[in-house]
Design an enzyme around this catalytic site. Structure first.
Site, short mmCIF file in Angstrom:
data_model
loop_
_atom_site.label_atom_id
_atom_site.label_comp_id
_atom_site.label_asym_id
_atom_site.label_seq_id
_atom_site.Cartn_x
_atom_site.Cartn_y
_atom_site.Cartn_z
N SER A 22 0.83 -1.21 0.00
CA SER A 22 0.00 0.00 0.00
C SER A 22 0.86 1.26 0.00
CB SER A 22 -0.94 0.00 1.22
OG SER A 22 -0.21 -0.16 2.42
N ASN A 109 -1.88 -2.36 13.22
CA ASN A 109 -3.33 -2.15 13.29
C ASN A 109 -3.69 -0.88 14.05
OD1 ASN A 109 -3.27 -4.57 12.01
ND2 ASN A 109 -4.21 -5.75 13.67
N THR A 154 -39.87 27.21 -9.12
CA THR A 154 -40.13 25.85 -8.63
C THR A 154 -40.47 25.07 -9.89
OG1 THR A 154 -42.49 26.19 -8.32
CG2 THR A 154 -41.09 26.72 -6.44
N HIS A 155 -40.12 23.80 -9.92
CA HIS A 155 -40.32 22.96 -11.13
C HIS A 155 -39.65 23.60 -12.35
CE1 HIS A 155 -43.58 20.97 -8.79
NE2 HIS A 155 -43.77 22.20 -8.35
N SER A 276 -15.13 25.20 -27.79
CA SER A 276 -15.41 23.99 -28.55
C SER A 276 -14.38 23.88 -29.65
CB SER A 276 -16.81 24.08 -29.15
OG SER A 276 -16.91 23.25 -30.30
N LYS A 282 -18.70 28.85 -29.29
CA LYS A 282 -19.07 28.24 -28.02
C LYS A 282 -18.19 28.69 -26.85
CE LYS A 282 -21.70 25.42 -27.08
NZ LYS A 282 -21.69 23.97 -27.29
N ASN A 284 -18.18 27.18 -23.03
CA ASN A 284 -18.86 26.16 -22.22
C ASN A 284 -18.50 26.27 -20.74
OD1 ASN A 284 -19.96 25.08 -24.59
ND2 ASN A 284 -18.12 23.84 -24.94
N GLU A 289 -19.66 22.03 -14.94
CA GLU A 289 -20.03 20.68 -15.37
C GLU A 289 -19.14 19.64 -14.72
OE1 GLU A 289 -21.78 21.89 -19.78
OE2 GLU A 289 -19.74 21.15 -19.59
N TYR A 316 -9.30 -6.34 12.95
CA TYR A 316 -8.62 -5.89 11.73
C TYR A 316 -8.67 -7.00 10.68
CZ TYR A 316 -5.36 -4.21 8.28
OH TYR A 316 -4.82 -3.80 7.09
N GLN A 321 -7.46 -2.13 4.35
CA GLN A 321 -6.48 -1.36 3.59
C GLN A 321 -7.15 -0.61 2.43
OE1 GLN A 321 -2.29 -2.65 3.11
NE2 GLN A 321 -2.85 -3.02 0.98
N LYS A 324 -8.11 3.56 2.29
CA LYS A 324 -7.29 4.76 2.05
C LYS A 324 -7.52 5.42 0.70
CE LYS A 324 -4.10 2.60 4.90
NZ LYS A 324 -5.25 1.78 5.08
N1 ARG Z 1 -1.11 -1.36 5.21
C1 ARG Z 1 -2.04 -1.85 6.19
C2 ARG Z 1 -3.38 -1.13 6.04
O1 ARG Z 1 -3.43 -0.19 5.39
C3 ARG Z 1 -1.50 -1.61 7.55
C4 ARG Z 1 -2.03 -2.53 8.58
C5 ARG Z 1 -1.53 -3.92 8.34
N2 ARG Z 1 -1.93 -4.79 9.38
C6 ARG Z 1 -1.85 -6.11 9.26
N3 ARG Z 1 -2.27 -6.81 10.29
N4 ARG Z 1 -1.39 -6.68 8.20
O2 ARG Z 1 -4.39 -1.51 6.56
#
Ligand code: ARG
Length: 458
Positions: A22, A109, A154-155, A276, A282, A284, A289, A316, A321, A324
């Site tokens: 990660s 964790n 409205t509408h 455009s 144009k 835009n 948008e 956990y 993971q 993120k």
């Molecule tokens: N890279 C892991 C995550 O984002 C970190 C935690 C990993 N924990 C584990 N027990 N393998 O969640």
């Protein structure tokens, strides 16, 4: 070599290694990871696990690792799995075997949950600043352009005359509610999971409340299982972002409609428009948008994340993971949209004459009914009579204002010479003077109240 290799006799398959890593995205949290580790090293010293010298070595070593990230010189190694293992590996290279003491009683964790809360708290605070800047733009415009009248819809049908400022502020109030919600969720996420261990708690009695204080949290999380598995702060943030995008996209849609030639109420600055490739004439509203369009991916991030956490067993699981990327992506999208929205709104030009020309006498039909109410006629009756006035004008192919006083008197005896006073949009608007209405006074009240709130925010 990875940091957990002891019980393994074979290496990961290269694709598995890639699949599992990660660092490609969680490196964004390098600073939070360093901060958390520095405080943890100090807590270990306070708990008697590290000597004062070891503590200093670790804190300084971590500082040096952080400097490498800041300078862009941190060299990622083949085995670095995530930001936590990468930082610890590098710390070991810089300070030697004492680095191996840092992770005592800690798990990735509780570490990752801590890093994310620090990171999101700080980034969410920055977003709050951008949101307030947008509200400030709307408020300033509302104050400057208080005299402009436009049709309210409205509408998407012409309904009643309103102030342009009132329309602007309607969106500002949605954003204000978004800002309040964001403040509240920043507060809720600001509890520290560090010291929860992998799941069962910390065996060295580290002072969790002390660590919380050091890292700017209001308290430590109350249960170690909860501490490592809770991702409600991510879910809440993604929902907050989704709702804020609902508001931004509805605002964008209004302005997209208003800048079409058919409406012509506003003209976007060149800086926030594009042309455009085929049609030379144009211009835009791509800024608006894209804001409207990007709402989709933010909702997708929220929905996807909900699916990821739904039904996970305690505590956990590596599924977590997956929290993120939507968090980072959503933060980036919101940050861009809020800045583009503020830029677009602060630079667009209004066309007060076009707005005024779009007001029509039929939009004062409610005022006709209200005229009779003021003369003592029940509203249900007046609504009907005003409707007949509209029809009479329509039948004659004229505006209601072209009907004679005698015509009105025939519709109801309570009509008098002063019926002609109704045909004034400004007067109509200023009659809506109960709190929150579109009258000059009540719009100025809203402006004052937003200004006061913005001022308090500093
Ligand atoms: N890279 C892991 C995550 O984002 C970190 C935690 C990993 N924990 C584990 N027990 N393998 O969640």
């Amino acid at each position: 070599m990875s940091l957990w290799g002891g019980r393994f006799s074979e290496k990961n398959d290269p694709l598995m290694h890639q699949f599992n890593q990660s660092l490609g995205f969680d490196r964004r949290m390098w600073k939070a990871d360093i901060q958390g580790s520095q405080v943890y090293a100090q807590a270990l010293h306070r708990a008697g696990i590290l000597t004062s010298e070891e503590q200093t070595q670790l804190v300084n070593g971590l500082e040096a690792v952080g400097k490498e990230w800041a300078a862009g010189t941190f060299a990622i190694q083949e085995g670095d799995e995530d930001i936590h293992t990468a930082n610890e590996r590098r710390l070991g290279e810089l300070v030697g075997p004492v680095a191996g003491k840092l992770h005592t009683g800690r798990s990735r964790n509780d570490q990752v949950a801590t890093d994310m809360r620090i990171w999101l708290r700080d980034e969410a605070n920055a977003l709050l600043g951008l949101l307030k800047a947008l509200i400030a733009v709307a408020t300033e415009r509302a104050e400057k352009e208080i005299d402009i009248l436009m049709p309210g819809y409205t509408h998407l049908q012409r309904a009643q005359p309103i102030r342009w400022s009132h329309f602007l502020l309607s969106h500002a109030w949605s954003w204000h509610a978004d800002a309040e919600r964001l403040e509240q969720l920043i507060h809720r996420m600001n509890a520290l999971p560090l010291g929860s261990g992998a799941l069962a708690g910390n065996p060295f009695n580290v002072d969790r409340e002390w660590m919380a204080q050091q890292l700017g949290f209001h308290s430590a999380t109350p249960n170690s299982l909860y501490g490592v598995s809770d991702r409600d702060f991510v879910a809440e943030f993604l929902f907050w972002a989704s709702l804020t995008m609902v508001h931004l996209s509805r605002w964008a849609e209004d302005l997209i409609v208003y800048c079409s030639a058919e409406f012509g109420f506003v003209v976007l600055a060149d800086a926030y428009s594009t042309g455009s490739s085929l049609m030379p004439q144009k211009k835009n509203p791509d800024s608006l948008e894209l804001i409207r369009g990007k709402a989709g991916r933010v909702f997708g991030g929220m929905t996807g994340f909900m699916m990821t956490v739904k039904g996970l067993p305690s505590t956990y699981n590596k599924d977590l993971q997956e929290d993120k990327e939507p968090m980072f992506a959503t933060l980036d999208t919101l940050s861009a949209c809020l800045q583009i929205a503020a830029g677009t709104l602060s630079t667009l030009k209004t066309k007060p004459e076009k707005m005024k020309a779009s007001l029509s006498i039929d939009m004062l039909a409610t005022d006709v009914a209200e005229y009779l109410v003021r003369k003592g006629v029940p509203f249900r009756e007046t609504h009907h009579i005003a409707g007949r006035a509209v029809r009479l004008a329509e039948d004659r192919g004229v505006d209601m204002s072209a009907l004679g006083v005698a015509d009105f008197k025939q519709l109801h005896p309570a009509f008098a010479e002063d019926v002609t006073d109704i045909w004034d949009y400004e007067v109509s608007v200023n009659r809506r003077s109960a709190k929150g209405g579109t009258s000059r006074v009540t719009v100025l009240e809203q402006i004052e109240s937003l200004k006061e709130w913005l001022g308090k925010q500093g």
